[in-house]
Design a protein around this motif. Sequence first.
Motif, PDB file in Angstrom:
ATOM      1  N   SER A   1       0.821  -1.203   0.000  1.00 24.44           N
ATOM      2  CA  SER A   1       0.000   0.000   0.000  1.00 24.44           C
ATOM      3  C   SER A   1       0.864   1.266   0.000  1.00 24.44           C
ATOM      4  O   SER A   1       1.942   1.302   0.604  1.00 24.44           O
ATOM      5  CB  SER A   1      -0.907  -0.009   1.232  1.00 24.44           C
ATOM      6  OG  SER A   1      -1.762   1.107   1.233  1.00 24.44           O
TER       7      SER A   1
ATOM      8  N   ALA B   1      -3.334   5.212   4.369  1.00 21.31           N
ATOM      9  CA  ALA B   1      -2.963   4.155   3.436  1.00 21.31           C
ATOM     10  C   ALA B   1      -4.121   3.183   3.280  1.00 21.31           C
ATOM     11  O   ALA B   1      -5.086   3.223   4.043  1.00 21.31           O
ATOM     12  CB  ALA B   1      -1.719   3.420   3.931  1.00 21.31           C
ATOM     13  N   GLY B   2      -4.023   2.316   2.290  1.00 22.10           N
ATOM     14  CA  GLY B   2      -5.081   1.339   2.072  1.00 22.10           C
ATOM     15  C   GLY B   2      -6.031   1.784   0.978  1.00 22.10           C
ATOM     16  O   GLY B   2      -5.644   2.522   0.070  1.00 22.10           O
ATOM     17  N   TYR B   3      -7.259   1.368   1.106  1.00 23.98           N
ATOM     18  CA  TYR B   3      -8.218   1.526   0.023  1.00 23.98           C
ATOM     19  C   TYR B   3      -9.408   2.373   0.466  1.00 23.98           C
ATOM     20  O   TYR B   3      -9.970   2.145   1.537  1.00 23.98           O
ATOM     21  CB  TYR B   3      -8.658   0.150  -0.468  1.00 23.98           C
ATOM     22  CG  TYR B   3      -7.461  -0.641  -0.960  1.00 23.98           C
ATOM     23  CD1 TYR B   3      -7.105  -0.615  -2.304  1.00 23.98           C
ATOM     24  CD2 TYR B   3      -6.653  -1.339  -0.073  1.00 23.98           C
ATOM     25  CE1 TYR B   3      -5.985  -1.296  -2.751  1.00 23.98           C
ATOM     26  CE2 TYR B   3      -5.528  -2.016  -0.520  1.00 23.98           C
ATOM     27  CZ  TYR B   3      -5.201  -1.992  -1.861  1.00 23.98           C
ATOM     28  OH  TYR B   3      -4.075  -2.646  -2.293  1.00 23.98           O
TER      29      TYR B   3
ATOM     30  N   HIS C   1      -8.918   0.630   5.225  1.00 25.78           N
ATOM     31  CA  HIS C   1      -8.489   2.006   4.939  1.00 25.78           C
ATOM     32  C   HIS C   1      -7.870   2.532   6.227  1.00 25.78           C
ATOM     33  O   HIS C   1      -8.576   2.796   7.198  1.00 25.78           O
ATOM     34  CB  HIS C   1      -9.692   2.849   4.525  1.00 25.78           C
ATOM     35  CG  HIS C   1      -9.339   4.217   4.043  1.00 25.78           C
ATOM     36  ND1 HIS C   1     -10.265   5.095   3.554  1.00 25.78           N
ATOM     37  CD2 HIS C   1      -8.151   4.869   3.955  1.00 25.78           C
ATOM     38  CE1 HIS C   1      -9.688   6.226   3.206  1.00 25.78           C
ATOM     39  NE2 HIS C   1      -8.401   6.111   3.430  1.00 25.78           N
TER      40      HIS C   1
END
Length: 230
Positions: A2, A22-24, A55
């Motif tokens: 990520s 970070a992440g989605y 997320h």
Amino acid sequence: MSTIAVKSAQLRSGLVLPYAEAGYPDGLPVVFVHGLADSWWTFEPLLRQLPAAVHGYAPTQRGHGDAERPPDGYRPEDFAGDLVEFLDAAGIGRAVLVGASSGGVAARMVAGSHPDRVAGLVLVGVPAALADKPGITALWEKVQALEDPVPRAFAEDLLGDLANRPLGRGLLATMAEENLKVPARVWQETMRGLLEADLAATLRGILVPTLVLWGDADSVLPRADQQRIL
């Protein structure tokens, strides 16, 4: 892996906190809360490995890292208040809170007082109490004697004592640099606030799903301490 974006959030109080994200975007919001003298960098390796379902957010607390350093407000309830305001500023309606070390005290206070904002709670090496621990008493004596600039040897020795296995040299150096950004007064006022707080009271009223993680080689937090949290 990520990608990490570093941003800043202005709280209702006017305080500005940097945070890593970070992440989605469509993933479950998870907010990582660091402990005394650390910053969002504590979670850097973890943020890079977040799965698609998450997320992640990792704010740096007041007085720490590159966050603003107000003259006061370093009690556990102050950090908990900042955490709620961070959720508002970042547009997070409800999140899982992951608190490490003393950061778990603020996280569990928010879980108990704002259950509508907390989907779950994870406590990572978090104390049930502090005043009954000889290792903490010894650390407090050292912290009381600190003056600016905080000696590098103090930060490096503390980090070395917290890991059972060697940390990556780059990560260790970064964490030491982050520790050294914390003024002596913030070390002292934050630790004084933790020692004077009724930490047992912060365990009451938590109704959200909670996971307790603890290292079995931890010399500071005994197993009985974690059983008290459970």
